[in-house]
Design a protein around this motif. Structure first.
Motif, PDB file in Angstrom:
ATOM      1  N   ALA A  67      50.522  60.341  33.073  1.00 25.51           N
ATOM      2  CA  ALA A  67      50.766  58.941  32.717  1.00 25.51           C
ATOM      3  C   ALA A  67      50.188  57.904  33.693  1.00 25.51           C
ATOM      4  O   ALA A  67      49.894  56.784  33.255  1.00 25.51           O
ATOM      5  CB  ALA A  67      52.274  58.705  32.562  1.00 25.51           C
ATOM      6  N   PRO A  68      50.044  58.195  35.006  1.00 24.27           N
ATOM      7  CA  PRO A  68      49.617  57.128  35.923  1.00 24.27           C
ATOM      8  C   PRO A  68      48.331  56.417  35.499  1.00 24.27           C
ATOM      9  O   PRO A  68      48.263  55.186  35.528  1.00 24.27           O
ATOM     10  CB  PRO A  68      49.443  57.868  37.258  1.00 24.27           C
ATOM     11  N   ALA A  69      47.307  57.188  35.123  1.00 22.50           N
ATOM     12  CA  ALA A  69      46.043  56.557  34.723  1.00 22.50           C
ATOM     13  C   ALA A  69      46.225  55.718  33.468  1.00 22.50           C
ATOM     14  O   ALA A  69      45.618  54.648  33.324  1.00 22.50           O
ATOM     15  CB  ALA A  69      44.972  57.623  34.500  1.00 22.50           C
ATOM     16  N   LEU A  70      47.080  56.181  32.550  1.00 26.75           N
ATOM     17  CA  LEU A  70      47.333  55.422  31.328  1.00 26.75           C
ATOM     18  C   LEU A  70      48.095  54.136  31.625  1.00 26.75           C
ATOM     19  O   LEU A  70      47.880  53.120  30.958  1.00 26.75           O
ATOM     20  CB  LEU A  70      48.123  56.281  30.334  1.00 26.75           C
ATOM     21  N   ILE A  71      48.971  54.178  32.624  1.00 27.18           N
ATOM     22  CA  ILE A  71      49.704  52.972  33.017  1.00 27.18           C
ATOM     23  C   ILE A  71      48.731  51.930  33.558  1.00 27.18           C
ATOM     24  O   ILE A  71      48.810  50.748  33.218  1.00 27.18           O
ATOM     25  CB  ILE A  71      50.780  53.314  34.059  1.00 27.18           C
ATOM     26  N   VAL A  72      47.800  52.363  34.393  1.00 25.37           N
ATOM     27  CA  VAL A  72      46.802  51.437  34.943  1.00 25.37           C
ATOM     28  C   VAL A  72      45.931  50.881  33.822  1.00 25.37           C
ATOM     29  O   VAL A  72      45.648  49.677  33.764  1.00 25.37           O
ATOM     30  CB  VAL A  72      45.940  52.141  36.009  1.00 25.37           C
ATOM     31  N   LEU A  73      45.507  51.762  32.912  1.00 26.25           N
ATOM     32  CA  LEU A  73      44.693  51.324  31.779  1.00 26.25           C
ATOM     33  C   LEU A  73      45.456  50.321  30.920  1.00 26.25           C
ATOM     34  O   LEU A  73      44.923  49.263  30.555  1.00 26.25           O
ATOM     35  CB  LEU A  73      44.286  52.531  30.932  1.00 26.25           C
ATOM     36  N   GLY A  74      46.707  50.654  30.588  1.00 23.50           N
ATOM     37  CA  GLY A  74      47.507  49.748  29.779  1.00 23.50           C
ATOM     38  C   GLY A  74      47.750  48.418  30.465  1.00 23.50           C
ATOM     39  O   GLY A  74      47.730  47.358  29.821  1.00 23.50           O
ATOM     40  N   SER A  75      47.944  48.451  31.784  1.00 23.20           N
ATOM     41  CA  SER A  75      48.159  47.212  32.539  1.00 23.20           C
ATOM     42  C   SER A  75      46.942  46.308  32.468  1.00 23.20           C
ATOM     43  O   SER A  75      47.056  45.092  32.256  1.00 23.20           O
ATOM     44  CB  SER A  75      48.487  47.539  34.001  1.00 23.20           C
ATOM     45  N   LEU A  76      45.760  46.913  32.621  1.00 21.73           N
ATOM     46  CA  LEU A  76      44.531  46.124  32.566  1.00 21.73           C
ATOM     47  C   LEU A  76      44.287  45.564  31.172  1.00 21.73           C
ATOM     48  O   LEU A  76      43.866  44.405  31.024  1.00 21.73           O
ATOM     49  CB  LEU A  76      43.336  46.974  33.002  1.00 21.73           C
ATOM     50  N   LEU A  77      44.570  46.364  30.145  1.00 17.67           N
ATOM     51  CA  LEU A  77      44.353  45.887  28.774  1.00 17.67           C
ATOM     52  C   LEU A  77      45.320  44.758  28.422  1.00 17.67           C
ATOM     53  O   LEU A  77      44.913  43.694  27.948  1.00 17.67           O
ATOM     54  CB  LEU A  77      44.516  47.047  27.787  1.00 17.67           C
ATOM     55  N   ILE A  78      46.612  44.993  28.659  1.00 17.76           N
ATOM     56  CA  ILE A  78      47.607  43.973  28.323  1.00 17.76           C
ATOM     57  C   ILE A  78      47.428  42.729  29.195  1.00 17.76           C
ATOM     58  O   ILE A  78      47.443  41.598  28.705  1.00 17.76           O
ATOM     59  CB  ILE A  78      49.029  44.543  28.477  1.00 17.76           C
ATOM     60  N   GLY A  79      47.250  42.952  30.492  1.00 22.88           N
ATOM     61  CA  GLY A  79      47.054  41.822  31.399  1.00 22.88           C
ATOM     62  C   GLY A  79      45.788  41.062  31.106  1.00 22.88           C
ATOM     63  O   GLY A  79      45.757  39.828  31.164  1.00 22.88           O
ATOM     64  N   GLY A  80      44.710  41.796  30.756  1.00 20.70           N
ATOM     65  CA  GLY A  80      43.454  41.134  30.440  1.00 20.70           C
ATOM     66  C   GLY A  80      43.538  40.298  29.179  1.00 20.70           C
ATOM     67  O   GLY A  80      42.985  39.196  29.107  1.00 20.70           O
ATOM     68  N   ILE A  81      44.245  40.830  28.170  1.00 17.49           N
ATOM     69  CA  ILE A  81      44.421  40.059  26.936  1.00 17.49           C
ATOM     70  C   ILE A  81      45.209  38.788  27.214  1.00 17.49           C
ATOM     71  O   ILE A  81      44.843  37.689  26.767  1.00 17.49           O
ATOM     72  CB  ILE A  81      45.131  40.924  25.871  1.00 17.49           C
ATOM     73  N   ALA A  82      46.312  38.938  27.974  1.00 16.46           N
ATOM     74  CA  ALA A  82      47.136  37.763  28.296  1.00 16.46           C
ATOM     75  C   ALA A  82      46.348  36.743  29.118  1.00 16.46           C
ATOM     76  O   ALA A  82      46.373  35.537  28.840  1.00 16.46           O
ATOM     77  CB  ALA A  82      48.391  38.190  29.048  1.00 16.46           C
ATOM     78  N   GLY A  83      45.619  37.231  30.116  1.00 14.52           N
ATOM     79  CA  GLY A  83      44.864  36.323  30.974  1.00 14.52           C
ATOM     80  C   GLY A  83      43.745  35.616  30.247  1.00 14.52           C
ATOM     81  O   GLY A  83      43.478  34.432  30.482  1.00 14.52           O
ATOM     82  N   SER A  84      43.076  36.334  29.320  1.00 15.71           N
ATOM     83  CA  SER A  84      41.990  35.701  28.574  1.00 15.71           C
ATOM     84  C   SER A  84      42.519  34.667  27.590  1.00 15.71           C
ATOM     85  O   SER A  84      41.902  33.620  27.384  1.00 15.71           O
ATOM     86  CB  SER A  84      41.169  36.764  27.836  1.00 15.71           C
ATOM     87  N   LEU A  85      43.673  34.963  26.975  1.00 16.18           N
ATOM     88  CA  LEU A  85      44.268  33.988  26.066  1.00 16.18           C
ATOM     89  C   LEU A  85      44.722  32.739  26.828  1.00 16.18           C
ATOM     90  O   LEU A  85      44.645  31.620  26.308  1.00 16.18           O
ATOM     91  CB  LEU A  85      45.454  34.609  25.321  1.00 16.18           C
ATOM     92  N   LEU A  86      45.185  32.947  28.055  1.00 19.61           N
ATOM     93  CA  LEU A  86      45.597  31.818  28.895  1.00 19.61           C
ATOM     94  C   LEU A  86      44.397  31.148  29.570  1.00 19.61           C
ATOM     95  O   LEU A  86      44.574  30.099  30.205  1.00 19.61           O
ATOM     96  CB  LEU A  86      46.588  32.286  29.966  1.00 19.61           C
ATOM     97  N   ARG A  87      43.223  31.778  29.457  1.00 15.09           N
ATOM     98  CA  ARG A  87      41.985  31.248  30.058  1.00 15.09           C
ATOM     99  C   ARG A  87      42.166  31.003  31.562  1.00 15.09           C
ATOM    100  O   ARG A  87      41.820  29.948  32.087  1.00 15.09           O
ATOM    101  CB  ARG A  87      41.572  29.957  29.355  1.00 15.09           C
ATOM    102  N   LEU A  88      42.700  31.998  32.247  1.00 16.31           N
ATOM    103  CA  LEU A  88      42.975  31.833  33.673  1.00 16.31           C
ATOM    104  C   LEU A  88      41.693  31.612  34.477  1.00 16.31           C
ATOM    105  O   LEU A  88      41.668  30.804  35.406  1.00 16.31           O
ATOM    106  CB  LEU A  88      43.724  33.060  34.206  1.00 16.31           C
ATOM    107  N   GLU A  89      40.636  32.342  34.126  1.00 20.55           N
ATOM    108  CA  GLU A  89      39.364  32.190  34.849  1.00 20.55           C
ATOM    109  C   GLU A  89      38.834  30.766  34.693  1.00 20.55           C
ATOM    110  O   GLU A  89      38.431  30.131  35.670  1.00 20.55           O
ATOM    111  CB  GLU A  89      38.348  33.197  34.316  1.00 20.55           C
ATOM    112  N   ASP A  90      38.842  30.250  33.465  1.00 22.26           N
ATOM    113  CA  ASP A  90      38.348  28.901  33.219  1.00 22.26           C
ATOM    114  C   ASP A  90      39.248  27.854  33.874  1.00 22.26           C
ATOM    115  O   ASP A  90      38.757  26.860  34.427  1.00 22.26           O
ATOM    116  CB  ASP A  90      38.270  28.626  31.713  1.00 22.26           C
ATOM    117  N   ARG A  91      40.557  28.085  33.811  1.00 16.18           N
ATOM    118  CA  ARG A  91      41.485  27.116  34.409  1.00 16.18           C
ATOM    119  C   ARG A  91      41.326  27.064  35.919  1.00 16.18           C
ATOM    120  O   ARG A  91      41.433  26.001  36.537  1.00 16.18           O
ATOM    121  CB  ARG A  91      42.926  27.458  34.033  1.00 16.18           C
TER     122      ARG A  91
END
Length: 271
Positions: A67-91
């Motif tokens: 599970a550890p690798a899947l947790i990291v993968l899931g964290s990046l996917l979920i976090g990346g989706i949230a961050g892109s929707l929030l446009r953190l890089e642009d903000r």
């Protein structure tokens, strides 16, 4: 002692900026590029060291061996989706631009107020002096904003400070101090004394996350911290790729992954 890593970081920035101011224009662009590439390679090494926490025995014991690798993968996917929707890089880019424009607009007003109008040659001299003052102010602001963003943006500032607060040592902030120290030499040589002033925001920002680490210390198990560190290691790899000019990874958009990793770990461990 919690906070020691941030104090070392601040001292490294001040010392590096002082050296850079002394070097002035003696540091050629080629040397600055080489230093930046060196920073990228060291950051890549640090990323590998952090990402290796995915093999942590504590994490494996909590969630199983697969599970550890899947947790990291899931964290990046979920976090990346949230961050892109929030446009953190642009903000973040907008915030830096707004700060730069705001300080640049405010400074000429003060500089201009000091020069009283005068006829003939005196007026021309005052105009020239004001223009020089404006140029120095803009250079100071550019150095302050640019270096502040570089020193603050990135998982290492957050991870290192939290790790310090959790009592896990200052290794990450010590490495960050070395990176920031060398970077401040190049920045100060190119952009002046504003780079030294960026030590203030670093002290406040990382100090806040150190306090957060102290507060979380009694709540986050070792497995959760390992998942957070491993996820942060991959974000550091993105920072390294940017420093090495290999690719432009939107690291800021991925920052929510640091919050998701402990939550996913707790969820998987509960089943």
């Amino acid at each position: 002692m919690p906070g020691l890593g941030t104090l070392i970081n601040v001292a490294a920035i001040v010392a590096g900026a002082a050296i850079g101011l002394g070097l002035g224009q003696w540091l050629p662009q080629r040397t600055r590029d080489v230093v930046t590439s060196g920073l990228g390679l060291v950051t890549l090494l640090l990323a590998a060291m952090s990402a290796a926490e995915v093999l942590s025995p504590d994490l494996e014991a909590a969630v199983g061996s697969s599970a550890p690798a899947l947790i990291v993968l899931g964290s990046l996917l979920i976090g990346g989706i949230a961050g892109s929707l929030l446009r953190l890089e642009d903000r973040l880019a907008d915030l830096g631009g707004a700060l730069r424009r705001g300080l640049t607009r405010a400074a000429p007003v003060r500089a201009g107020a000091a020069a009283a109008p005068a006829p003939g040659a005196a007026a021309a001299e005052n105009t020239a002096g004001t223009g020089a003052a404006d140029a120095r102010t803009e250079r100071f602001v550019e150095g302050f904003v640019t270096s502040s963003l570089v020193f603050l943006v990135g998982p290492l500032a957050v991870l290192g400070a939290i790790s310090d607060g959790l009592g896990n040592g200052i290794d990450q902030l010590a490495l960050k101090s070395a990176l920031d120290g060398f970077a401040s030499i190049a920045f100060a040589a190119a952009m002046g004394a504003g780079v030294m002033a960026s030590a203030g925001p670093v002290l406040l920002y990382q100090g806040a996350f150190t306090v957060l680490g102290v507060v979380l210390g009694g709540y986050l198990p070792d497995a959760h911290i390992a998942a957070l560190t491993a996820t942060g290691g991959l974000l550091l790899a993105g920072v390294a790729l940017r420093l090495l000019r290999i690719g432009s990874v939107p690291v800021a958009d991925l920052l929510p992954a640091l919050l998701v990793a402990p939550i996913l770990t707790a969820a998987v461990a509960a089943f």
